[in-house]
Scaffold this active site. Structure first.
Site, PDB file in Angstrom:
ATOM      1  N   GLU A 195       0.842  -1.205   0.000  1.00 27.92           N
ATOM      2  CA  GLU A 195       0.000   0.000   0.000  1.00 27.92           C
ATOM      3  C   GLU A 195       0.870   1.245   0.000  1.00 27.92           C
ATOM      4  O   GLU A 195       2.011   1.213   0.485  1.00 27.92           O
ATOM      5  CB  GLU A 195      -0.867   0.031   1.268  1.00 27.92           C
ATOM      6  CG  GLU A 195      -2.283  -0.470   1.084  1.00 27.92           C
ATOM      7  CD  GLU A 195      -3.204   0.540   0.388  1.00 27.92           C
ATOM      8  OE1 GLU A 195      -2.728   1.447  -0.309  1.00 27.92           O
ATOM      9  OE2 GLU A 195      -4.427   0.390   0.559  1.00 27.92           O
ATOM     10  N   ASP A 196       0.338   2.335  -0.503  1.00 29.48           N
ATOM     11  CA  ASP A 196       1.051   3.610  -0.405  1.00 29.48           C
ATOM     12  C   ASP A 196       0.920   4.174   1.007  1.00 29.48           C
ATOM     13  O   ASP A 196       1.878   4.623   1.616  1.00 29.48           O
ATOM     14  CB  ASP A 196       0.530   4.622  -1.436  1.00 29.48           C
ATOM     15  CG  ASP A 196      -0.991   4.778  -1.409  1.00 29.48           C
ATOM     16  OD1 ASP A 196      -1.676   3.987  -0.719  1.00 29.48           O
ATOM     17  OD2 ASP A 196      -1.513   5.685  -2.078  1.00 29.48           O
ATOM     18  N   ASP A 211      -4.381   4.831   6.266  1.00 31.38           N
ATOM     19  CA  ASP A 211      -4.952   6.006   6.921  1.00 31.38           C
ATOM     20  C   ASP A 211      -5.948   5.508   7.969  1.00 31.38           C
ATOM     21  O   ASP A 211      -5.565   5.164   9.084  1.00 31.38           O
ATOM     22  CB  ASP A 211      -5.587   6.848   5.803  1.00 31.38           C
ATOM     23  CG  ASP A 211      -6.174   8.163   6.259  1.00 31.38           C
ATOM     24  OD1 ASP A 211      -5.721   8.694   7.271  1.00 31.38           O
ATOM     25  OD2 ASP A 211      -7.092   8.672   5.592  1.00 31.38           O
ATOM     26  N   LYS A 234      -0.557   6.483   9.071  1.00 39.95           N
ATOM     27  CA  LYS A 234      -1.058   7.574   9.928  1.00 39.95           C
ATOM     28  C   LYS A 234      -1.778   6.942  11.110  1.00 39.95           C
ATOM     29  O   LYS A 234      -2.994   6.767  11.074  1.00 39.95           O
ATOM     30  CB  LYS A 234      -2.077   8.417   9.167  1.00 39.95           C
ATOM     31  CG  LYS A 234      -1.555   9.307   8.073  1.00 39.95           C
ATOM     32  CD  LYS A 234      -2.745  10.120   7.519  1.00 39.95           C
ATOM     33  CE  LYS A 234      -2.445  10.783   6.230  1.00 39.95           C
ATOM     34  NZ  LYS A 234      -3.664  11.282   5.566  1.00 39.95           N
ATOM     35  N   PHE A 268      -3.017  15.373   5.442  1.00 35.45           N
ATOM     36  CA  PHE A 268      -3.086  14.899   4.068  1.00 35.45           C
ATOM     37  C   PHE A 268      -1.756  15.149   3.356  1.00 35.45           C
ATOM     38  O   PHE A 268      -1.161  16.215   3.478  1.00 35.45           O
ATOM     39  CB  PHE A 268      -4.227  15.607   3.333  1.00 35.45           C
ATOM     40  CG  PHE A 268      -4.551  14.980   2.023  1.00 35.45           C
ATOM     41  CD1 PHE A 268      -5.313  13.826   1.962  1.00 35.45           C
ATOM     42  CD2 PHE A 268      -4.077  15.527   0.841  1.00 35.45           C
ATOM     43  CE1 PHE A 268      -5.603  13.230   0.740  1.00 35.45           C
ATOM     44  CE2 PHE A 268      -4.361  14.939  -0.389  1.00 35.45           C
ATOM     45  CZ  PHE A 268      -5.127  13.786  -0.430  1.00 35.45           C
ATOM     46  N   ARG A 293       0.931  12.989  -8.197  1.00 33.56           N
ATOM     47  CA  ARG A 293       1.521  11.639  -8.118  1.00 33.56           C
ATOM     48  C   ARG A 293       2.956  11.590  -8.635  1.00 33.56           C
ATOM     49  O   ARG A 293       3.737  10.749  -8.236  1.00 33.56           O
ATOM     50  CB  ARG A 293       0.694  10.643  -8.948  1.00 33.56           C
ATOM     51  CG  ARG A 293      -0.695  10.379  -8.416  1.00 33.56           C
ATOM     52  CD  ARG A 293      -1.254   9.127  -9.075  1.00 33.56           C
ATOM     53  NE  ARG A 293      -2.687   9.012  -8.947  1.00 33.56           N
ATOM     54  CZ  ARG A 293      -3.326   8.511  -7.895  1.00 33.56           C
ATOM     55  NH1 ARG A 293      -2.634   8.085  -6.868  1.00 33.56           N
ATOM     56  NH2 ARG A 293      -4.635   8.443  -7.875  1.00 33.56           N
TER      57      ARG A 293
HETATM   58  P1  IMP Z   1      -7.762   4.156   4.322  1.00 34.97           P
HETATM   59  O1  IMP Z   1      -8.791   3.192   3.790  1.00 34.97           O
HETATM   60  O2  IMP Z   1      -8.431   5.276   5.074  1.00 34.97           O
HETATM   61  O3  IMP Z   1      -6.673   3.510   5.129  1.00 34.97           O
HETATM   62  O4  IMP Z   1      -7.122   4.888   3.095  1.00 34.97           O
HETATM   63  C1  IMP Z   1      -6.292   4.237   2.211  1.00 34.97           C
HETATM   64  C2  IMP Z   1      -6.209   4.929   0.876  1.00 34.97           C
HETATM   65  O5  IMP Z   1      -6.645   6.300   0.935  1.00 34.97           O
HETATM   66  C3  IMP Z   1      -4.776   4.990   0.432  1.00 34.97           C
HETATM   67  O6  IMP Z   1      -4.421   3.856  -0.322  1.00 34.97           O
HETATM   68  C4  IMP Z   1      -4.723   6.266  -0.392  1.00 34.97           C
HETATM   69  O7  IMP Z   1      -5.059   5.997  -1.731  1.00 34.97           O
HETATM   70  C5  IMP Z   1      -5.778   7.150   0.224  1.00 34.97           C
HETATM   71  N1  IMP Z   1      -5.184   8.130   1.164  1.00 34.97           N
HETATM   72  C6  IMP Z   1      -5.211   8.101   2.515  1.00 34.97           C
HETATM   73  N2  IMP Z   1      -4.565   9.138   3.061  1.00 34.97           N
HETATM   74  C7  IMP Z   1      -4.090   9.864   2.007  1.00 34.97           C
HETATM   75  C8  IMP Z   1      -3.288  11.062   1.925  1.00 34.97           C
HETATM   76  O8  IMP Z   1      -2.876  11.695   2.913  1.00 34.97           O
HETATM   77  N3  IMP Z   1      -2.987  11.477   0.654  1.00 34.97           N
HETATM   78  C9  IMP Z   1      -3.401  10.828  -0.463  1.00 34.97           C
HETATM   79  N4  IMP Z   1      -4.143   9.707  -0.419  1.00 34.97           N
HETATM   80  C10 IMP Z   1      -4.479   9.221   0.810  1.00 34.97           C
END
Ligand code: IMP
Length: 178
Positions: free
Chosen positions: A102-103, A106, A134, A155, A168
């Site tokens: 994963e990148d 969050d 995070k 963010f 990106r």
């Molecule tokens: P989660 O489901 O809330 O953990 O979010 C995961 C996905 O949300 C990541 O794979 C990102 O594509 C996107 N994402 C979460 N935080 C950020 C951020 O700070 N910048 C850009 N994309 C984010």
């Protein structure tokens, strides 16, 4: 590195190109040691992880395979929590040592909703690798096995991560100025 504007928002420099690369080399070394003699399958989550996945994969010192899937739960700067799969998983994970890439993790919702589908395929082992984490945003706690950087709940864009489609291609990671 100076501040930049993407769409309507201002972002300030946060992680430098060379620091990102250095950390990814360390993570790749750790994975290479942990999976010595094995042939793991990296499952990288598009779009955000494409750069991280490519660099991580490049720095590996073991045999490995990679494939890509596409999930989405994000719109703008807010997670919607609803995970949509737009490119599915063609590879058979049964009996494989799988590393999900994963990148950023969050809230954890994306992986929380998607992991059961991976586990259903009965991989031999499953570990999670993410460039960014995070912890303050956690809604669904996950065991993250390889983490590049732990960051505050702000963010970020760059190095694969976008704000509404842009940012990106930046080599560095920038943080939203609030
Ligand atoms: P989660 O489901 O809330 O953990 O979010 C995961 C996905 O949300 C990541 O794979 C990102 O594509 C996107 N994402 C979460 N935080 C950020 C951020 O700070 N910048 C850009 N994309 C984010």
């Amino acid at each position: 590195m100076t501040s930049i504007k993407i769409h309507d928002k201002e972002f300030e420099p946060y992680l430098k190109d060379e620091d990102i690369q250095q950390r990814i080399k360390e993570v790749a070394k750790q994975i290479s040691e942990d999976y010595a003699g094995k042939r793991p399958l990296f499952v990288a989550v598009l779009n955000g992880s494409f750069m991280f996945a490519a660099d991580l994969f490049k720095y590996l010192e073991i045999e490995a395979e990679i494939c890509f899937i596409k999930l989405s739960s994000y719109k703008g700067t807010q997670s919607t929590g609803k995970v949509i799969t737009t490119i599915g998983l063609d590879d058979d994970l049964f009996g494989r040592d799988v590393i999900l890439v994963e990148d950023i993790v969050d809230t954890g919702k994306t992986l929380h909703n998607f992991l059961p589908r991976l586990i259903h395929q009965q991989p031999k082992s499953l570990r999670l690798a993410t460039l960014l984490h995070k912890p303050e945003a956690t809604v669904h706690p996950l065991q993250l096995d390889y983490v590049g950087f732990v960051i505050p709940n702000k963010f970020v864009v760059g190095y694969g991560l976008d704000y509404d489609g842009l940012g990106r291609n930046l080599k560095e990671i920038y943080q939203l100025v609030s």
